[in-house]
Scaffold this motif. Structure first.
Motif, PDB file in Angstrom:
ATOM      1  N   ASN A 158      38.371  35.035  43.405  1.00  0.00           N
ATOM      2  CA  ASN A 158      37.718  35.790  42.340  1.00  0.00           C
ATOM      3  C   ASN A 158      37.408  34.884  41.158  1.00  0.00           C
ATOM      4  O   ASN A 158      38.028  33.830  40.978  1.00  0.00           O
ATOM      5  CB  ASN A 158      38.564  36.988  41.897  1.00  0.00           C
ATOM      6  CG  ASN A 158      39.897  36.593  41.303  1.00  0.00           C
ATOM      7  OD1 ASN A 158      39.980  35.954  40.258  1.00  0.00           O
ATOM      8  ND2 ASN A 158      40.975  36.972  42.008  1.00  0.00           N
ATOM      9  N   TRP A 159      36.417  35.312  40.364  1.00  0.00           N
ATOM     10  CA  TRP A 159      36.063  34.678  39.108  1.00  0.00           C
ATOM     11  C   TRP A 159      36.488  35.595  37.970  1.00  0.00           C
ATOM     12  O   TRP A 159      36.285  36.810  38.033  1.00  0.00           O
ATOM     13  CB  TRP A 159      34.555  34.451  39.013  1.00  0.00           C
ATOM     14  CG  TRP A 159      34.042  33.244  39.732  1.00  0.00           C
ATOM     15  CD1 TRP A 159      33.565  33.186  41.004  1.00  0.00           C
ATOM     16  CD2 TRP A 159      33.920  31.928  39.191  1.00  0.00           C
ATOM     17  NE1 TRP A 159      33.168  31.914  41.313  1.00  0.00           N
ATOM     18  CE2 TRP A 159      33.370  31.119  40.211  1.00  0.00           C
ATOM     19  CE3 TRP A 159      34.229  31.352  37.968  1.00  0.00           C
ATOM     20  CZ2 TRP A 159      33.119  29.769  40.029  1.00  0.00           C
ATOM     21  CZ3 TRP A 159      33.977  30.009  37.783  1.00  0.00           C
ATOM     22  CH2 TRP A 159      33.431  29.222  38.803  1.00  0.00           C
ATOM     23  N   THR A 160      37.055  35.019  36.916  1.00  0.00           N
ATOM     24  CA  THR A 160      37.423  35.800  35.740  1.00  0.00           C
ATOM     25  C   THR A 160      36.883  35.116  34.483  1.00  0.00           C
ATOM     26  O   THR A 160      36.592  33.909  34.489  1.00  0.00           O
ATOM     27  CB  THR A 160      38.945  35.968  35.603  1.00  0.00           C
ATOM     28  OG1 THR A 160      39.553  34.677  35.454  1.00  0.00           O
ATOM     29  CG2 THR A 160      39.524  36.668  36.832  1.00  0.00           C
ATOM     30  N   MET A 180      37.689  40.294  35.375  1.00  0.00           N
ATOM     31  CA  MET A 180      37.142  39.872  36.661  1.00  0.00           C
ATOM     32  C   MET A 180      35.638  40.147  36.693  1.00  0.00           C
ATOM     33  O   MET A 180      35.191  41.255  36.404  1.00  0.00           O
ATOM     34  CB  MET A 180      37.845  40.593  37.812  1.00  0.00           C
ATOM     35  CG  MET A 180      37.517  39.997  39.174  1.00  0.00           C
ATOM     36  SD  MET A 180      38.423  40.794  40.540  1.00  0.00           S
ATOM     37  CE  MET A 180      40.113  40.417  40.101  1.00  0.00           C
ATOM     38  N   MET A 213      33.612  38.567  39.419  1.00  0.00           N
ATOM     39  CA  MET A 213      33.145  38.428  40.808  1.00  0.00           C
ATOM     40  C   MET A 213      34.359  38.275  41.709  1.00  0.00           C
ATOM     41  O   MET A 213      35.365  37.680  41.319  1.00  0.00           O
ATOM     42  CB  MET A 213      32.201  37.238  40.974  1.00  0.00           C
ATOM     43  CG  MET A 213      31.671  37.058  42.390  1.00  0.00           C
ATOM     44  SD  MET A 213      30.381  35.797  42.517  1.00  0.00           S
ATOM     45  CE  MET A 213      28.999  36.644  41.760  1.00  0.00           C
ATOM     46  N   MET A 214      34.277  38.816  42.941  1.00  0.00           N
ATOM     47  CA  MET A 214      35.381  38.693  43.882  1.00  0.00           C
ATOM     48  C   MET A 214      34.837  38.567  45.304  1.00  0.00           C
ATOM     49  O   MET A 214      33.677  38.924  45.589  1.00  0.00           O
ATOM     50  CB  MET A 214      36.301  39.911  43.800  1.00  0.00           C
ATOM     51  CG  MET A 214      35.654  41.223  44.204  1.00  0.00           C
ATOM     52  SD  MET A 214      36.804  42.614  44.179  1.00  0.00           S
ATOM     53  CE  MET A 214      37.908  42.157  45.517  1.00  0.00           C
ATOM     54  N   TYR A 215      35.693  38.049  46.194  1.00  0.00           N
ATOM     55  CA  TYR A 215      35.316  37.902  47.598  1.00  0.00           C
ATOM     56  C   TYR A 215      35.771  39.119  48.378  1.00  0.00           C
ATOM     57  O   TYR A 215      36.910  39.569  48.265  1.00  0.00           O
ATOM     58  CB  TYR A 215      35.951  36.638  48.194  1.00  0.00           C
ATOM     59  CG  TYR A 215      35.635  36.447  49.663  1.00  0.00           C
ATOM     60  CD1 TYR A 215      34.438  35.886  50.071  1.00  0.00           C
ATOM     61  CD2 TYR A 215      36.555  36.828  50.647  1.00  0.00           C
ATOM     62  CE1 TYR A 215      34.143  35.725  51.419  1.00  0.00           C
ATOM     63  CE2 TYR A 215      36.273  36.665  51.990  1.00  0.00           C
ATOM     64  CZ  TYR A 215      35.068  36.119  52.362  1.00  0.00           C
ATOM     65  OH  TYR A 215      34.776  35.964  53.700  1.00  0.00           O
ATOM     66  N   HIS A 216      34.841  39.650  49.195  1.00  0.00           N
ATOM     67  CA  HIS A 216      35.137  40.789  50.076  1.00  0.00           C
ATOM     68  C   HIS A 216      34.998  40.316  51.515  1.00  0.00           C
ATOM     69  O   HIS A 216      34.008  39.661  51.877  1.00  0.00           O
ATOM     70  CB  HIS A 216      34.178  41.947  49.805  1.00  0.00           C
ATOM     71  CG  HIS A 216      34.546  43.232  50.480  1.00  0.00           C
ATOM     72  ND1 HIS A 216      34.206  43.506  51.787  1.00  0.00           N
ATOM     73  CD2 HIS A 216      35.250  44.304  50.034  1.00  0.00           C
ATOM     74  CE1 HIS A 216      34.659  44.704  52.114  1.00  0.00           C
ATOM     75  NE2 HIS A 216      35.300  45.213  51.061  1.00  0.00           N
ATOM     76  N   MET A 240      30.839  37.433  48.714  1.00  0.00           N
ATOM     77  CA  MET A 240      31.021  37.394  47.268  1.00  0.00           C
ATOM     78  C   MET A 240      30.273  38.555  46.623  1.00  0.00           C
ATOM     79  O   MET A 240      29.065  38.713  46.808  1.00  0.00           O
ATOM     80  CB  MET A 240      30.527  36.063  46.702  1.00  0.00           C
ATOM     81  CG  MET A 240      31.340  34.864  47.160  1.00  0.00           C
ATOM     82  SD  MET A 240      33.093  34.934  46.678  1.00  0.00           S
ATOM     83  CE  MET A 240      32.964  34.885  44.907  1.00  0.00           C
ATOM     84  N   LEU A 244      30.795  41.844  40.003  1.00  0.00           N
ATOM     85  CA  LEU A 244      31.317  43.067  39.416  1.00  0.00           C
ATOM     86  C   LEU A 244      30.587  43.309  38.100  1.00  0.00           C
ATOM     87  O   LEU A 244      30.654  42.497  37.181  1.00  0.00           O
ATOM     88  CB  LEU A 244      32.830  42.950  39.191  1.00  0.00           C
ATOM     89  CG  LEU A 244      33.663  42.613  40.438  1.00  0.00           C
ATOM     90  CD1 LEU A 244      35.136  42.490  40.075  1.00  0.00           C
ATOM     91  CD2 LEU A 244      33.474  43.666  41.520  1.00  0.00           C
ATOM     92  N   CYS A 275      38.237  30.040  38.116  1.00  0.00           N
ATOM     93  CA  CYS A 275      37.984  30.129  39.554  1.00  0.00           C
ATOM     94  C   CYS A 275      39.339  30.158  40.263  1.00  0.00           C
ATOM     95  O   CYS A 275      40.107  29.190  40.201  1.00  0.00           O
ATOM     96  CB  CYS A 275      37.157  28.918  40.000  1.00  0.00           C
ATOM     97  SG  CYS A 275      36.756  28.871  41.758  1.00  0.00           S
TER      98      CYS A 275
END
Length: 226
Positions: free
Chosen positions: A67-69, A80, A82-85, A90, A93, A130
């Motif tokens: 994830n990106w914060t 947060m 962006m996150m990986y699903h 990617m 959010l 990251c």
């Protein structure tokens, strides 16, 4: 003859050396998340925020976590963005701050988790983190950078002065080396002349002594008057 304790110590040392060699040959020790410390972005443009990672294991899409914060300052709570699903990859959010301006710009197959931020605003300044987990690697990778938003980018450095200084120093150094070579050659030439003069003087002395000895011999060889 070695004792059992010495043999055990030798066995442990050999095992440690073998493990160290194995790890060095594998070229992998732990996860490392790689990012620049800070970047500058021009207000109103699109900036790429890079993040890559190294790991002892290939990425498993089922177990991979990322994830990106964002933090306005390091003392603020992380938001947060962006996150990986595992099925969708990617996923950005949506947030009140960024809207839909954050896009994924990396390549998971190459361990590249970079993002882009479009239409950069002054309010976007802050710390971008990251975070990567790549099981079975036990290390939780983390790194971050500071984004600075500027109204204009600094002009490129004028290298003319640096080139001129470099040329001057190089010329002076070359002149110094040439002077040293000339002085060395002159000294060598003077030394050779001195040796030649001494040799000629020595040869002259030997020749004079030879003439004198020849005269004495000639005198003794004359018959005596009767």
């Amino acid at each position: 003859m070695s004792s059992p304790a010495q043999e055990r110590r030798s066995g442990v040392q050999l095992l440690s050396a073998a493990l160290l060699l194995l790890f060095s040959l594998s070229g992998c020790s732990s996860m490392d998340v790689i990012m620049p410390g800070s970047i500058d972005a021009l207000n109103g443009t699109t900036v790429k925020i890079t993040c890559t990672f190294t790991s002892c294991y290939k990425m498993d899409p089922i177990k991979f976590v990322m994830n990106w914060t964002y933090q306005e300052t390091l003392n603020d709570t992380e938001e947060m963005i962006m996150m990986y699903h595992k099925k969708r990859g990617m996923v950005p959010l949506r947030s009140d701050r960024f809207g839909d301006r954050v896009k994924f710009a990396g390549n998971p197959d190459k361990n590249d988790m970079s993002i882009t931020l479009s239409n950069v605003q002054i309010e976007d300044e802050g710390h971008y983190n990251c975070n990567v987990i790549n099981p079975p690697d036990r290390i939780h990778g983390h790194n971050g950078l500071q984004l600075n938003v500027v109204s204009e980018l600094p002009p490129p450095r004028d290298s003319t002065i640096a080139v001129a200084i470099g040329a001057s120093v190089g010329g002076a150094l070359a002149l110094l080396i040439l002077s040293m070579v000339v002085v060395k050659c002159l000294r060598r030439h003077q030394k050779q002349e001195l040796i030649s003069e001494e040799k000629m003087e020595e040869e002259g002395k030997l020749e004079a002594e030879g003439v004198a000895e020849e005269g004495i011999k000639h005198k003794h060889s004359l018959p005596e008057d009767l």
